[in-house]
Design a protein around this motif. Structure first.
Motif, PDB file in Angstrom:
ATOM      1  N   GLY A  12       0.638  -1.302  -0.619  1.00  0.00           N
ATOM      2  CA  GLY A  12       0.150   0.181  -0.020  1.00  0.00           C
ATOM      3  C   GLY A  12       0.740   1.111   0.350  1.00  0.00           C
ATOM      4  N   PHE A  13       0.196   2.003   0.666  1.00  0.00           N
ATOM      5  CA  PHE A  13       1.397   3.147   1.437  1.00  0.00           C
ATOM      6  C   PHE A  13       2.520   2.727   1.052  1.00  0.00           C
ATOM      7  CE2 PHE A  13      -2.909   5.456   2.772  1.00  0.00           C
ATOM      8  CZ  PHE A  13      -2.695   6.455   1.756  1.00  0.00           C
ATOM      9  N   ASN A  14       3.018   1.792   2.074  1.00  0.00           N
ATOM     10  CA  ASN A  14       4.680   1.357   1.777  1.00  0.00           C
ATOM     11  C   ASN A  14       4.208  -0.603   1.830  1.00  0.00           C
ATOM     12  OD1 ASN A  14       6.008   3.922   2.564  1.00  0.00           O
ATOM     13  ND2 ASN A  14       4.991   3.651   4.791  1.00  0.00           N
ATOM     14  N   ASP A  15       5.297  -0.705   1.153  1.00  0.00           N
ATOM     15  CA  ASP A  15       5.540  -2.413   1.578  1.00  0.00           C
ATOM     16  C   ASP A  15       5.972  -3.198   2.232  1.00  0.00           C
ATOM     17  OD1 ASP A  15       3.985  -2.165  -1.199  1.00  0.00           O
ATOM     18  OD2 ASP A  15       6.214  -2.763  -2.384  1.00  0.00           O
ATOM     19  N   VAL A  16       5.616  -3.794   2.999  1.00  0.00           N
ATOM     20  CA  VAL A  16       6.196  -4.083   4.544  1.00  0.00           C
ATOM     21  C   VAL A  16       6.325  -6.034   4.586  1.00  0.00           C
ATOM     22  CG1 VAL A  16       5.100  -4.801   6.589  1.00  0.00           C
ATOM     23  CG2 VAL A  16       4.923  -2.289   5.950  1.00  0.00           C
ATOM     24  N   TYR A  17       7.149  -6.441   4.718  1.00  0.00           N
ATOM     25  CA  TYR A  17       7.843  -8.042   4.411  1.00  0.00           C
ATOM     26  C   TYR A  17       7.631  -8.212   6.258  1.00  0.00           C
ATOM     27  CZ  TYR A  17       8.179  -6.843  -0.355  1.00  0.00           C
ATOM     28  OH  TYR A  17       7.771  -6.349  -1.525  1.00  0.00           O
ATOM     29  N   LEU A  18       7.352  -9.648   6.503  1.00  0.00           N
ATOM     30  CA  LEU A  18       8.169 -10.348   7.254  1.00  0.00           C
ATOM     31  C   LEU A  18       8.958 -11.091   7.168  1.00  0.00           C
ATOM     32  CD1 LEU A  18       7.757 -11.015  10.157  1.00  0.00           C
ATOM     33  CD2 LEU A  18       6.255 -12.845   9.656  1.00  0.00           C
ATOM     34  N   ILE A  19      10.184 -11.162   8.061  1.00  0.00           N
ATOM     35  CA  ILE A  19      11.071 -11.829   7.637  1.00  0.00           C
ATOM     36  C   ILE A  19      11.784 -12.405   9.034  1.00  0.00           C
ATOM     37  CG2 ILE A  19      14.214 -11.760   7.593  1.00  0.00           C
ATOM     38  CD1 ILE A  19      12.529  -9.883   5.330  1.00  0.00           C
ATOM     39  N   VAL A  20      11.902 -13.696   8.696  1.00  0.00           N
ATOM     40  CA  VAL A  20      11.967 -14.463   9.700  1.00  0.00           C
ATOM     41  C   VAL A  20      13.401 -15.200   9.821  1.00  0.00           C
ATOM     42  CG1 VAL A  20      11.171 -16.662  11.135  1.00  0.00           C
ATOM     43  CG2 VAL A  20       9.291 -15.127  10.285  1.00  0.00           C
ATOM     44  N   ALA A  21      14.503 -14.591  11.198  1.00  0.00           N
ATOM     45  CA  ALA A  21      15.685 -15.209  10.844  1.00  0.00           C
ATOM     46  C   ALA A  21      16.193 -16.852  10.786  1.00  0.00           C
ATOM     47  CB  ALA A  21      16.900 -14.991  12.095  1.00  0.00           C
ATOM     48  N   ALA A  22      17.223 -17.313  10.613  1.00  0.00           N
ATOM     49  CA  ALA A  22      16.957 -19.159  11.220  1.00  0.00           C
ATOM     50  C   ALA A  22      16.612 -19.064  11.996  1.00  0.00           C
ATOM     51  CB  ALA A  22      18.801 -19.336  10.371  1.00  0.00           C
ATOM     52  N   THR A  23      17.546 -18.231  13.275  1.00  0.00           N
ATOM     53  CA  THR A  23      16.923 -18.283  14.988  1.00  0.00           C
ATOM     54  C   THR A  23      15.880 -18.802  15.297  1.00  0.00           C
ATOM     55  OG1 THR A  23      17.440 -16.240  15.309  1.00  0.00           O
ATOM     56  CG2 THR A  23      19.344 -17.250  15.728  1.00  0.00           C
ATOM     57  N   GLY A  24      15.070 -18.293  14.551  1.00  0.00           N
ATOM     58  CA  GLY A  24      13.502 -17.943  14.530  1.00  0.00           C
ATOM     59  C   GLY A  24      13.521 -16.471  15.109  1.00  0.00           C
ATOM     60  N   ASP A  25      14.400 -15.380  15.207  1.00  0.00           N
ATOM     61  CA  ASP A  25      13.876 -14.333  15.285  1.00  0.00           C
ATOM     62  C   ASP A  25      13.226 -13.589  14.175  1.00  0.00           C
ATOM     63  OD1 ASP A  25      15.463 -13.816  18.290  1.00  0.00           O
ATOM     64  OD2 ASP A  25      17.021 -13.807  16.991  1.00  0.00           O
ATOM     65  N   ARG A  26      12.183 -12.379  14.911  1.00  0.00           N
ATOM     66  CA  ARG A  26      11.501 -12.271  13.683  1.00  0.00           C
ATOM     67  C   ARG A  26      11.370 -10.715  13.712  1.00  0.00           C
ATOM     68  NH1 ARG A  26       6.648 -11.898  15.906  1.00  0.00           N
ATOM     69  NH2 ARG A  26       5.811 -11.407  14.691  1.00  0.00           N
ATOM     70  N   TYR A  27      11.041  -9.304  12.312  1.00  0.00           N
ATOM     71  CA  TYR A  27      11.549  -8.694  11.947  1.00  0.00           C
ATOM     72  C   TYR A  27      10.582  -8.462  10.755  1.00  0.00           C
ATOM     73  CZ  TYR A  27      16.361 -10.353  14.157  1.00  0.00           C
ATOM     74  OH  TYR A  27      17.151 -10.560  14.415  1.00  0.00           O
ATOM     75  N   VAL A  28      10.701  -7.166  10.644  1.00  0.00           N
ATOM     76  CA  VAL A  28       9.747  -6.120   9.707  1.00  0.00           C
ATOM     77  C   VAL A  28      10.411  -5.652   8.724  1.00  0.00           C
ATOM     78  CG1 VAL A  28       8.082  -4.863   9.369  1.00  0.00           C
ATOM     79  CG2 VAL A  28       7.437  -6.305  10.718  1.00  0.00           C
ATOM     80  N   PHE A  29      10.590  -5.503   7.592  1.00  0.00           N
ATOM     81  CA  PHE A  29      11.269  -4.949   7.068  1.00  0.00           C
ATOM     82  C   PHE A  29       9.616  -4.067   5.906  1.00  0.00           C
ATOM     83  CE2 PHE A  29      12.940  -4.001   2.473  1.00  0.00           C
ATOM     84  CZ  PHE A  29      14.141  -3.343   2.202  1.00  0.00           C
ATOM     85  N   ARG A  30      10.381  -2.834   6.064  1.00  0.00           N
ATOM     86  CA  ARG A  30       9.873  -1.883   5.407  1.00  0.00           C
ATOM     87  C   ARG A  30      10.047  -1.048   4.147  1.00  0.00           C
ATOM     88  NH1 ARG A  30       8.812   3.763   8.603  1.00  0.00           N
ATOM     89  NH2 ARG A  30       9.801   3.850   7.196  1.00  0.00           N
ATOM     90  N   LEU A  31       9.800  -1.455   3.174  1.00  0.00           N
ATOM     91  CA  LEU A  31      10.338  -0.468   1.642  1.00  0.00           C
ATOM     92  C   LEU A  31       9.594   0.409   1.072  1.00  0.00           C
ATOM     93  CD1 LEU A  31      12.474  -1.270  -0.714  1.00  0.00           C
ATOM     94  CD2 LEU A  31      10.804  -1.947  -1.730  1.00  0.00           C
ATOM     95  N   SER A  32       9.579   1.310   1.721  1.00  0.00           N
ATOM     96  CA  SER A  32       9.134   3.163   1.156  1.00  0.00           C
ATOM     97  C   SER A  32       8.141   2.637  -0.231  1.00  0.00           C
ATOM     98  CB  SER A  32      10.132   4.475   1.928  1.00  0.00           C
ATOM     99  OG  SER A  32      10.194   3.978   3.663  1.00  0.00           O
ATOM    100  N   HIS A  33       6.963   3.712  -0.673  1.00  0.00           N
ATOM    101  CA  HIS A  33       6.520   4.010  -1.440  1.00  0.00           C
ATOM    102  C   HIS A  33       7.173   5.514  -1.729  1.00  0.00           C
ATOM    103  CE1 HIS A  33       4.299   3.489  -5.249  1.00  0.00           C
ATOM    104  NE2 HIS A  33       3.547   3.623  -4.472  1.00  0.00           N
ATOM    105  N   HIS A  34       7.531   5.806  -2.599  1.00  0.00           N
ATOM    106  CA  HIS A  34       7.297   7.444  -3.230  1.00  0.00           C
ATOM    107  C   HIS A  34       5.783   8.149  -2.945  1.00  0.00           C
ATOM    108  CE1 HIS A  34      11.436   7.712  -5.511  1.00  0.00           C
ATOM    109  NE2 HIS A  34      10.426   6.842  -4.964  1.00  0.00           N
TER     110      HIS A  34
END
Length: 327
Positions: free
Chosen positions: A38-60
């Protein structure tokens, strides 16, 4: 054969995983899936350890490039002050944001620690109070923040006049009326706010509508999505929550009162800022209308046609809330 010129492209989750692995020291392999587009694209990232992160790719956006430098600098300051926020993760080079090239141009990305907890409930007074408490902590910490030069100021040009121009341009494109009436409402609102003395200036969250938070097990509201923020009116930051509870047919007055009570349990709200918050509801509505109207080239005219039908809400709010005394 002619090439098409993209306005916006959606990046595959596999490509995001490779990009994040290249820029951040996360234990791989990384699992990635898109959460929101949408206004930004948001992805859930899960590392091999199970730790969770959110990567937000900004939109123009119509306002220009994402001000991730100011945003991440402020969020890092809040985290150091003990304010409950989703902190950004440092890249391999120590930066709090990265850039990548999409077909339409350079886009900024930020990796955040994923938040535990649940989404707030729309009518919950407890969740509303928790939002008020955290916003007050944000504003309290802002008093000691020495900001890098921001790209944007949340003033009436940014929040009202430029969004109004985008709505009027959209109305002309689809041959919809009421552009002049919207101009009149915006002019009266700006005059009302500019006539108010003593309004507080702070670093705003910019989008504290109640759902840019997670509620922890202990009932604390942990904030994220500061990308609409920047230096601006404290009253506007308050108004976003009021607008969210009373716009589009909602009638959650108790949640608004709980939000105010929560805020006041940490910091006072001046009479001027409290009154101005009610006027800024109209500003917030114009801001959203302008954001949506500016996306018509990408989304098409039909999904954003609703912006041409908001005269009644704006006129009713002005008459009921601002003519004599505010709520």
């Amino acid at each position: 054969m002619l090439d098409f010129e993209p306005i916006y492209t959606t990046t595959a989750a596999e490509s995001i995983a490779r990009f994040v692995a290249g820029h951040y020291a996360l234990p791989g392999p990384l699992d990635c899936r898109m959460v929101n587009r949408g206004f930004n694209d948001v992805y859930l990232i899960v590392a091999a350890t199970g730790d969770r992160y959110v990567f937000r790719l900004s939109h123009h956006r119509a306002r220009g490039a994402a001000d991730v430098r100011t945003e991440t600098d402020f969020v890092a300051h809040l985290a150091r002050c003990g304010v409950p926020v989703a902190a950004a993760v440092q890249a391999r080079d120590g930066a709090l944001y990265v850039r990548g090239r999409a077909a339409e141009g350079v886009r900024e990305g930020v990796l955040f620690h994923a938040l535990d907890g649940r989404a707030p409930e729309v009518a919950s007074t407890a969740d509303a109070r928790a939002n008020g408490v955290t916003l007050a902590k944000v504003h309290g910490a802002a008093t000691s923040h020495r900001a890098v030069a921001p790209l944007y100021r949340l003033d009436l040009d940014h929040l009202l006049r430029r969004p109004l121009a985008r709505v009027q341009a959209f109305c002309r494109v689809i041959d919809a009326g009421d552009g002049g009436i919207l101009q009149d409402i915006a002019t009266r609102t700006a005059a009302r706010i500019e006539a108010m003395d003593g309004l507080t200036w702070t670093h705003c969250h910019g989008d504290c509508h109640g759902f840019n938070a997670r509620i922890s097990e202990g009932g604390e509201a942990v904030f994220f999505d500061f990308d609409d923020g920047g230096p601006g009116y404290l009253a506007y930051d308050l108004s976003v929550f009021l607008w969210a509870k009373l716009s589009f047919g909602r009638r959650f007055h108790a949640a608004w009162q709980a939000f105010v009570d929560g805020y006041r349990s940490v910091r006072p709200i001046s009479a001027a800022d409290f009154e101005a918050a009610h006027a800024f509801v109209i500003v917030r509505h114009f801001w959203l209308m302008g954001e949506q109207a500016s996306r018509s080239r990408e989304w098409g005219s039909e999904p954003v046609r609703w912006v041409t039908r908001e005269r009644e809400f704006l006129e009713t709010w002005e008459a009921d809330q601002l003519a004599d005394r505010l709520v």
